[in-house]
Design an enzyme around this catalytic site. Structure first.
Site, PDB file in Angstrom:
ATOM      1  N   LYS A   5       0.352  -1.711  -0.511  1.00 12.32           N
ATOM      2  CA  LYS A   5      -0.113   0.323  -0.233  1.00 12.32           C
ATOM      3  C   LYS A   5       0.856   1.358   0.317  1.00 12.32           C
ATOM      4  O   LYS A   5       2.017   1.533   0.390  1.00 12.32           O
ATOM      5  CB  LYS A   5      -1.232   0.082   1.412  1.00 12.32           C
TER       6      LYS A   5
ATOM      7  N   ARG B 277      -2.976 -10.210   4.914  1.00  9.64           N
ATOM      8  CA  ARG B 277      -3.356 -10.289   3.604  1.00  9.64           C
ATOM      9  C   ARG B 277      -2.505  -9.415   2.782  1.00  9.64           C
ATOM     10  O   ARG B 277      -2.085  -8.525   2.862  1.00  9.64           O
ATOM     11  CB  ARG B 277      -4.419  -9.496   3.277  1.00  9.64           C
TER      12      ARG B 277
HETATM   13  N1  PMM Z   1      -7.406  -3.784   0.602  1.00 11.24           N
HETATM   14  C1  PMM Z   1      -7.492  -4.372  -0.577  1.00 11.24           C
HETATM   15  C2  PMM Z   1      -8.408  -5.047  -0.977  1.00 11.24           C
HETATM   16  N2  PMM Z   1      -9.378  -6.510  -0.078  1.00 11.24           N
HETATM   17  N3  PMM Z   1      -9.185  -6.777   1.666  1.00 11.24           N
HETATM   18  C3  PMM Z   1      -9.167  -6.871   3.402  1.00 11.24           C
HETATM   19  N4  PMM Z   1     -10.140  -7.752   4.673  1.00 11.24           N
HETATM   20  N5  PMM Z   1      -8.343  -5.799   3.677  1.00 11.24           N
HETATM   21  C4  PMM Z   1      -6.988  -5.034   2.659  1.00 11.24           C
HETATM   22  O1  PMM Z   1      -6.816  -4.252   3.236  1.00 11.24           O
HETATM   23  C5  PMM Z   1      -7.932  -5.524   1.325  1.00 11.24           C
HETATM   24  C6  PMM Z   1      -8.860  -6.004   0.936  1.00 11.24           C
HETATM   25  C7  PMM Z   1      -6.718  -3.219  -1.488  1.00 11.24           C
HETATM   26  O2  PMM Z   1      -5.628  -3.963  -2.056  1.00 11.24           O
HETATM   27  P1  PMM Z   1      -4.885  -5.041  -3.299  1.00 11.24           P
HETATM   28  O3  PMM Z   1      -5.937  -3.696  -3.936  1.00 11.24           O
HETATM   29  O4  PMM Z   1      -3.827  -5.123  -3.045  1.00 11.24           O
HETATM   30  O5  PMM Z   1      -5.637  -5.849  -3.110  1.00 11.24           O
END
Ligand code: PMM
Length: 287
Positions: A204, A244
């Protein structure tokens, strides 16, 4: 939790795994690296992103879930939509990871409850196109805590099994870098919600800003992995349920270090599982 984004526009891996075959292979690679759970998503939530059609989201995630479930992977679907959650659970997913915590489509809570699925409620205030306008708090940790408490109440009222519920502070969602760091520093204040905690810091932009070069240029997304591993270590020490991540190996290694350091079995990074429906409580897979 290893991330498989089947999207053209996710901020760190958009387009990389858009084909079903590529996405499935990536999922299998993450499992081989030690991921316990794969999070399959068909909607980018990068700041400013616009939403795909439901039909597009379904076409992206369902074949990938079917193929990975057939390989024995444990699957989570990253969706805010009841219709997509239902199709994903039919296709073999066991967990719904809803970044809106039920706010975007309240019907999702009933879908999860009716199927006895597990649910992650993330802290969220608005869709990605406008969310950064909502990044205003007097005390971000207290407000995230209280807003998550309201989402927990809604999830339980809809009939979701409390043994199958986890929460997530939602780093980067209606949050500045300072908000993210405050949440990480004071993560323990979310413990009294009484639910396992998932943290998603991987790649991020607050890490890019932290690691910026002398000219202030943010560290490119793919070069933020070491810093994220440091956060996995800290999160592990704080006892989070899951992290994650886009690359699993370094985080799995870090969690093994934490386990050994604690005097626990380093062979396992698996702690509490959001147990199958009917289990009396959270179970320890390796007991
Ligand atoms: N961040 C993203 C997408 N899904 N789900 C949860 N539970 N927590 C998060 O911090 C989260 C998520 C965005 O990141 P990406 O685009 O790299 O998947």
């Amino acid at each position: 939790m290893g991330v498989v984004n089947v999207t053209p526009d996710s901020f760190s891996d958009g387009g990389a795994y858009l084909g079903t075959g590529q996405a499935v292979q990536h999922g299998l690679d993450l499992v081989a690296e030690g991921a316990d759970l794969l999070d399959i998503g068909g909607e980018s939530t990068r700041p400013g992103a616009t939403r795909p059609l439901v039909s597009e989201e379904l076409a992206r995630v369902v074949p990938v879930i079917e193929a990975l479930a057939a390989e024995g992977a444990v699957i989570s679907v990253d969706t805010m939509r009841a219709e997509v959650a239902a199709a994903a659970l039919d296709a073999g997913a066991v967990l719904v990871n809803d970044v809106s915590g039920g706010l975007a489509d309240p019907g999702i809570l009933r879908v999860v409850a009716e199927r006895g699925a597990a649910y992650v409620a993330m802290h969220w205030r608005a869709h990605s196109d406008v969310m950064q306008q909502r990044a205003s708090y007097d005390d971000v940790v207290r407000e995230v805590h209280d807003e998550l408490a309201a989402r927990i109440e809604a999830a339980l009222a809809a009939g979701i099994d409390p043994e199958r519920l986890a929460v997530d502070p939602g780093l980067g969602f209606a949050k500045t870098a300072d908000h993210n760091w405050a949440l990480l520093r004071r993560l323990g204040e979310l413990d009294d919600l009484g639910f396992p905690i998932l943290v998603g810091s991987s790649r991020k932009s607050f890490l890019g800003a932290l690691l910026a070069d002398p000219a202030g240029e943010p560290r490119p997304v793919l070069d933020r992995e070491d810093a994220n591993t440091a956060l996995t270590t800290l999160a592990g020490m704080l006892g989070v349920w899951a992290v994650r991540v886009h690359e699993a190996r370094a985080s799995v290694d870090a969690l093994k270090v934490v386990a050994r350091w604690r005097g626990e079995d380093p062979g396992s990074t698996r702690g509490r599982e959001l147990g199958p429906s009917g289990d009396p409580g959270r179970v320890d897979r390796d007991e």
